[in-house]
Design an enzyme around this catalytic site. Structure first.
Site, short mmCIF file in Angstrom:
data_model
loop_
_atom_site.label_atom_id
_atom_site.label_comp_id
_atom_site.label_asym_id
_atom_site.label_seq_id
_atom_site.Cartn_x
_atom_site.Cartn_y
_atom_site.Cartn_z
N GLU A 91 115.72 6.64 -72.54
CA GLU A 91 116.39 6.33 -73.80
C GLU A 91 115.55 6.88 -74.95
OE1 GLU A 91 117.69 2.27 -74.36
OE2 GLU A 91 119.15 2.93 -75.85
N HIS A 124 111.17 5.89 -69.23
CA HIS A 124 112.54 5.56 -69.63
C HIS A 124 113.07 6.67 -70.53
CE1 HIS A 124 116.06 3.48 -70.81
NE2 HIS A 124 115.57 2.60 -71.66
N ASP A 129 110.99 -1.31 -71.06
CA ASP A 129 111.72 -2.27 -71.91
C ASP A 129 111.48 -3.73 -71.49
OD1 ASP A 129 112.89 -0.46 -73.65
OD2 ASP A 129 114.80 -0.39 -72.61
N HIS A 154 116.24 -0.75 -68.57
CA HIS A 154 117.51 -1.05 -69.17
C HIS A 154 118.55 0.03 -68.87
CE1 HIS A 154 119.21 -0.04 -73.44
NE2 HIS A 154 120.05 -0.88 -72.92
N TYR A 163 115.70 -10.52 -77.44
CA TYR A 163 115.70 -9.20 -76.78
C TYR A 163 116.43 -9.29 -75.44
CZ TYR A 163 114.13 -4.64 -75.24
OH TYR A 163 114.11 -3.34 -74.81
N HIS A 173 121.53 0.11 -81.42
CA HIS A 173 122.85 0.17 -80.76
C HIS A 173 123.54 -1.20 -80.69
CE1 HIS A 173 121.01 -0.98 -76.89
NE2 HIS A 173 120.53 0.21 -76.64
N ASP A 214 114.56 6.12 -77.84
CA ASP A 214 113.49 5.44 -78.57
C ASP A 214 112.13 5.67 -77.88
OD1 ASP A 214 114.79 3.87 -76.60
OD2 ASP A 214 113.93 2.02 -77.37
N HIS A 250 108.08 -2.16 -76.25
CA HIS A 250 108.39 -2.70 -77.58
C HIS A 250 107.61 -3.99 -77.78
CE1 HIS A 250 111.88 -0.05 -78.15
NE2 HIS A 250 112.34 -0.43 -76.97
FE1 FEO Z 1 116.21 1.11 -73.31
FE2 FEO Z 1 113.61 0.72 -75.54
O1 FEO Z 1 115.02 1.57 -74.65
#
Ligand code: FEO
Length: 401
Positions: free
Chosen positions: A83, A81, A166, A147, A194, A27, A85, A227
């Site tokens: 999101e 989370h 995140d 996030h 990041y 994104h 991913d 991540h």
């Molecule tokens: Fe906010 Fe890794 O997603």
């Protein structure tokens, strides 16, 4: 047996995520090193999967789980989370693994159902609630806006692992699962990147979270983000880095960000930078022909000076500057001083429009935009250098005040 294996983190915790070697766009964040989507399997009386992966990586995650345990034995899934991913593979994981329960935050319940339908079987938990797994207990800590509004972390007592989602992560694919597998300079740059591109907009909340976590941190032995590498012996360093990133203090350095059509604005950018450096402030010159908006953002974060050079193209600032400044404005960096400049042919809106961006970013601009028609001569370049010198001196005065 599939072709992917789990990686042992502790006696009871295994990494069962996925490596996305080819991710180059997240994104708007241009991710030059790919990424990982970390999911973790906790082996206890209640077998628990912490987070899932992006939807196309479901089979990879399932393979890794199956290398340790029959996925049908998973009792709980925790979605830290929403999101995609991390949640993209959740509906399929629920359908195939048939867990007894799926836990998420209160905001996560809303977000997950908005993504995957009102019937998604999730149970909301709040900060401070615990979940007994057997030998271990999971404790939930909501981390709103880090996030997304739904975000939370989970702390596994016994194994002393903080699943931080995140936070403390980075977009970096690689064969190593642990921070010790990588060069520290690379880790710092990717952690900084990041933070600058994902978390900066919520920097005050990161600082508050670090304070909130302070009583827990002495007992945490492993920080496992969603991540990038897992932090073991190096966890104090990433915490310290986050303290610095989130403090929002302008540093003694400058970024001269520009693009150019026929090298006129480039000459001005180099002269401005030369003046800043001569004043005693280190300066980086970043051309958006050569650098991505994300690489620029990593350097813009907490810069003492942001000087922006843009040609005027069809009565507008140059498109690459509009792109990068729009992106930077959204991430809300804290910068002490700014200035704009640029070359134009028949009208000169570019530098003025760039100045409006800097004003919206609440950056103090002690000088009006410096614009020149066509090609800067020696006199104009001297004025650019003087502008840089005044900016450098003003920053030093601010930092020493
Ligand atoms: Fe906010 Fe890794 O997603």
């Amino acid at each position: 047996m599939g072709c992917f294996s789990a990686v042992k983190v502790t006696d009871r915790v295994w990494w069962v995520g996925a490596i996305d070697w080819n991710l180059r766009e997240f994104h708007g964040y241009q991710t030059g090193r790919g990424s990982t989507y970390n999911a973790f399997l906790v082996l206890d009386d209640k077998v628990t999967l912490i987070d899932t992966v992006k939807a196309p990586f479901f089979e990879e995650m399932r393979d890794r789980i199956a290398s340790v345990i029959d996925p049908a034995k998973i009792d709980y899934i925790v979605s830290n989370h929403a999101e995609m991913d991390h949640s993209g593979a959740l509906p399929r994981a629920i359908a195939e693994f048939q867990p007894e329960k799926v836990f998420c935050s209160v905001m996560g319940e809303k977000a997950l159902r908005a993504h995957f339908g009102a019937a998604l079987p999730v149970t909301a938990v709040k900060t401070g609630e615990t979940l007994a797994l057997g030998t271990n207990t999971l404790k939930f800590i909501e981390t709103r806006m880090l996030h997304w509004p739904d975000s939370m972390a989970s702390y596994l007592s016994g194994e002393r692992v903080l699943f931080s989602q995140d936070a403390f992560g980075m977009h970096m694919a690689g064969s190593g699962r642990f921070a010790a597998d990588y060069d520290k300079g690379v880790l710092y740059e990717e952690a900084r990147s990041y933070f600058a591109n994902i978390l900066l907009v919520q920097a005050p909340k990161v600082a508050a979270l670090l304070d909130d976590l302070a009583p827990l941190l002495p007992e945490v032995e492993i920080i496992a983000p969603d991540h990038g590498p897992i932090w073991c012996g190096e966890r104090a360093e990433v915490l310290e880095w986050y303290r610095g990133f989130s403090a929002g203090k302008p540093e003694k350095r400058a970024v001269v960000l520009y693009d150019t059509m026929w090298h006129s604005t480039e000459k001005m950018a180099n002269a401005v930078a030369d003046g800043i450096i001569a004043a005693g402030v280190p300066a980086e010159v970043i051309c958006l022909h050569a650098a991505s908006r994300s690489a620029a953002m990593t350097r813009i974060m907490n810069a003492g000076i942001l000087a922006v050079g843009t040609p005027t193209l069809n009565n507008n600032l140059y498109p690459s500057l509009a792109d990068c400044l729009t992106y930077a404005r959204g991430l809300r960096p804290t910068i002490a001083l700014g200035a704009t400049f640029g070359s134009f042919g028949w009208s000169g809106e570019g530098a003025k429009q760039a100045a409006e961006y800097l004003a919206q970013m609440k950056i103090e601009q002690p000088e009006p935009p410096l614009s020149v028609k066509y090609v800067p001569d020696a006199d104009v370049l001297a004025r650019c250098r003087e502008l840089g010198g005044r900016l450098g001196a003003a920053l030093l005065a601010k930092l020493n005040a």
